[in-house]
Design an enzyme around this catalytic site. Sequence first.
Site, short mmCIF file in Angstrom:
data_model
loop_
_atom_site.label_atom_id
_atom_site.label_comp_id
_atom_site.label_asym_id
_atom_site.label_seq_id
_atom_site.Cartn_x
_atom_site.Cartn_y
_atom_site.Cartn_z
N GLU A 143 -42.34 -20.70 40.13
CA GLU A 143 -42.17 -22.16 40.21
C GLU A 143 -42.01 -22.62 41.65
OE1 GLU A 143 -38.99 -22.31 37.39
OE2 GLU A 143 -40.40 -21.96 35.75
N GLU A 193 -43.16 -11.37 36.52
CA GLU A 193 -43.17 -12.58 35.70
C GLU A 193 -44.56 -13.19 35.71
OE1 GLU A 193 -38.90 -14.31 35.26
OE2 GLU A 193 -39.98 -15.34 36.84
N GLY A 211 -41.87 -19.86 30.61
CA GLY A 211 -41.62 -21.17 30.00
C GLY A 211 -42.67 -21.60 29.00
N SER A 245 -40.58 -15.90 28.88
CA SER A 245 -40.35 -16.18 27.46
C SER A 245 -39.59 -15.08 26.73
CB SER A 245 -41.67 -16.50 26.75
OG SER A 245 -42.27 -17.65 27.35
N GLY A 298 -35.10 -17.10 31.39
CA GLY A 298 -34.99 -18.51 31.76
C GLY A 298 -34.35 -19.32 30.65
N HIS A 328 -39.92 -17.03 43.19
CA HIS A 328 -40.22 -17.37 41.79
C HIS A 328 -41.54 -18.16 41.71
CE1 HIS A 328 -39.87 -19.17 37.82
NE2 HIS A 328 -38.99 -18.22 37.54
N ASN A 368 -31.62 -17.03 34.50
CA ASN A 368 -32.05 -17.99 35.51
C ASN A 368 -31.97 -19.38 34.88
OD1 ASN A 368 -33.42 -19.60 37.32
ND2 ASN A 368 -35.43 -18.64 37.00
N TRP A 369 -30.95 -20.13 35.29
CA TRP A 369 -30.73 -21.45 34.68
C TRP A 369 -31.75 -22.48 35.16
CZ3 TRP A 369 -25.74 -23.67 32.50
CH2 TRP A 369 -25.02 -22.69 31.80
N LYS A 370 -32.49 -22.16 36.22
CA LYS A 370 -33.42 -23.13 36.83
C LYS A 370 -32.68 -24.44 37.11
CE LYS A 370 -37.11 -20.78 34.51
NZ LYS A 370 -38.50 -20.74 34.14
P1 PGA Z 1 -38.51 -18.31 30.70
O1 PGA Z 1 -38.37 -18.22 32.29
O2 PGA Z 1 -37.64 -17.24 30.11
O3 PGA Z 1 -38.00 -19.69 30.35
O4 PGA Z 1 -39.94 -18.11 30.37
C1 PGA Z 1 -38.25 -16.98 32.94
C2 PGA Z 1 -38.10 -17.19 34.43
O5 PGA Z 1 -38.73 -18.10 34.95
O6 PGA Z 1 -37.34 -16.47 35.11
#
Ligand code: PGA
Length: 236
Positions: free
Chosen positions: A94, A160, A166, A198, A219, A92, A9-11
């Site tokens: 976020e 998650e 993150g 993470s 991520g 997600h 997931n590149w966000k």
């Molecule tokens: P992260 O994000 O690996 O940077 O913790 C995971 C995600 O949000 O899918």
Amino acid sequence: MARQLVIGNWKMHGSVGQIRTVLPELVRAELGANVGVCVPFPYLALAKSLLADTPVQLGAQDVCEFHIGAYTGEVSPAMLADVGCEMVIIGHSERRRYFNETSEMAARKVNAALDGGLLPVYCVGETLEQRQKGVAREIISEELQVLAGVPTSLYTVAYEPAWAVGTGIVATPDQIAEMHDFIKQTLDARTRVLYGGSVKADNAATVLATDGVDGVLVGGAALSATEFLNICRHAR
Ligand code: PGA
């Protein structure tokens, strides 16, 4: 057992240059269809052209609940399928946190994605406060209502915990195993459940060896080809 999935997931990261650097490295590594990359909307078509001769799957990070019409700024499931997407991340943490997305909205997006022939990667997870209050399971079971009545083979769930996304804090194998078991008990024993939060090259082996883990949603570590490939190597 199907191969464990590794989805990046590149966000809201990347650029044309970064896509052109990282994706060819994934192509050279001859990854299989158990690997997917979810890049920002503007880079989907470019990513598809770079991945054209590989089984690596392409995904988006969100989708509109509507199919067509006057919805300025939105992207429909048909548009995603049209540019070659096979999957889409929905719900997600976020999006729930910064864009006020609710499970009701996520349910409509899941249905729209399914209508468009996309695989929803539906995210659930508790915040640190909810875990400390002891309501993590209630929160997750409420979030899982979104999938009620959907055949289990048509979607993937990603557990998650928001406190692990993150933050550099990865959930422990016990915490992961317990929640994956709970999710499978709530939905269906055959539901594919990914862990996200993470995941890095140095903890991927442990996470992927944990009971009930059918793959990982990655991520930050998905932005480096070396790091991401090292995670892919641990998929069983
Ligand atoms: P992260 O994000 O690996 O940077 O913790 C995971 C995600 O949000 O899918």
